[in-house]
Scaffold this motif. Structure first.
Motif: not given
Length: 404
Positions: A9, A11, A78, A80, A95, A103-104, A197, A199, A254
């Protein structure tokens, strides 16, 4: 910033206008503690001087974060995206632009509307000014109190950093740059409904720059959204009173247990304190005093610190908590008229049990008159903080206001 082995993961964290990664407070550290590899981006026009923003347009910022995203996204299972203030607008636009689904998305204090309680009534006049050639480049928009921060301690730290000229955030930005933020806002207003995605929107009810109208808009426009409203912060939510709630909300969104980050941070506090730990704490305290970095003193004090100043000068008295001590230091600055206050440790600290004592000399000029005093300061330490401070004037200096 390497993630633990096997972590899949990542970010991308995006700072705000005129800012640095300081805008995001403990977010990088909290994410790394739960196994997320974090990446920062320095936006065009940042990291130097405010004038560096003059040639920058909104496309430059969005292209910069897009390049960072494109370089990183395929390296993780993943990935973010998170942004603070203008960085949140960029995260939203990014995004939507890339139709991010890997991911988010986290939008912190996104200023979709600039309508907070501290914005002046004449803020709308900026629009005609934009069309007067050269004028918006010459107008400065200053960063003034409360600096987006409700917490007195953090605000005092930020104010001191600004006064020293520390390069953690621009002291002002050109109005021409605000015009580019307005363009970003329009992109988000027009494209939020296309964000693909999940949010998270986090916003303070008392945000002085952008009201809850921004969060409400995103809640209504973004298809898959969760909104968190904070009750005890201003705009800079990652460093203000609700910063722990912000971290917990983000980690929970997350899919991580917020307690994992909290437990690791608490292990750093030594209870009870050993002599070596007390020596380190006292050393940091003395260094902050003698280098006039008074804002570095405050985090070393327990919130309920008891501070007694046994003397007859204007600072004498008892201060019942850290906020009162901050006010005392502010009063010291007023007495010195903004000029340097020279503090010297006249003896090495002597540590016994949970206490320490050392000699102290203070001098400054008040209204053109040199002022000096000498004495001994006693510190009580517990649980990683200074819990009590007492200053006693040296024998024979009855008024503790001797002039030289």
């Amino acid at each position: 910033m390497k993630a633990p082995k096997g972590a899949g993961t990542g970010a991308l964290l995006i700072h705000g206008l005129g800012g640095t990664q300081y805008d995001l407070g403990p977010m990088h550290k909290a994410l790394r503690r739960v196994g997320v590899e974090t990446h920062a981006v320095t936006l065009p026009g940042h990291g130097g001087q405010p004038d560096d923003l003059l040639p920058v347009v909104a496309e430059d910022w969005l292209d910069s974060v897009t390049r960072a995203y494109d370089e990183l996204v395929d390296k993780y299972e993943t990935f973010h995206v998170m942004g603070m203030c203008m960085g949140a607008l960029l995260a939203l636009a990014l995004c939507e632009r890339r139709q991010h689904r890997k991911g988010q998305l986290v939008a912190l204090s996104a200023p979709v509307f600039i309508d907070g309680w501290s914005t002046p009534w004449y803020r709308f006049l900026r629009y005609p000014v934009y069309h007067i050639p050269g004028l918006s480049a010459r107008i400065r928009v200053d960063e003034d109190e409360p600096f987006g921060i409700k917490n007195d301690l953090v605000r005092a730290v930020v104010k001191a950093k600004f006064e020293r000229g520390d390069n953690f955030h621009y002291r002002w930005v050109p109005l021409a740059c605000v015009r580019q933020v307005d363009r970003l806002r329009r992109w988000v207003l027009g494209g939020a409904h296309r964000i693909a995605c999940p949010t998270l929107v986090v916003h303070a009810r008392e945000d002085e720059l952008t009201s809850l109208r921004s969060a409400d808009f995103l809640e209504a426009a973004v298809p898959d959204v969760r909104k968190v409203v904070l009750e005890d912060s201003y705009h800079m939510i990652c460093v203000d009173n609700d910063r722990e709630q912000v971290v917990s909300s983000v980690l929970d969104f997350l899919g991580f247990d917020p307690a994992r980050a909290r437990r690791q941070s608490r292990r750093l506090v030594e209870v009870p304190m050993e002599a070596e730990a007390i020596g380190t704490l006292v050393g940091e305290y003395i260094a902050a005093l003698t280098t006039q970095h008074f804002e570095a003193v405050f985090p070393l004090l327990a919130p309920t610190v008891q501070w007694r100043h046994l003397a007859t000068h204007p600072l004498a008295g008892t201060y019942d908590d850290r906020d009162a001590v901050i006010a005392m230091f502010a009063r010291l600055g007023e007495l010195a008229g903004g000029q340097p206050v020279h503090i010297t440790a006249t003896s090495a600290p002597r540590i016994e049990g949970q206490t320490a004592e050392f000699g102290l000399a203070v001098s400054f000029v008040a209204d053109g008159v040199p002022v000096a005093w000498r004495g001994t300061q006693f510190l009580q330490c517990s649980n990683g903080r200074i819990t009590a401070v007492e200053y006693r004037p040296s024998a024979g200096v009855s008024a503790d206001t001797a002039t030289t």
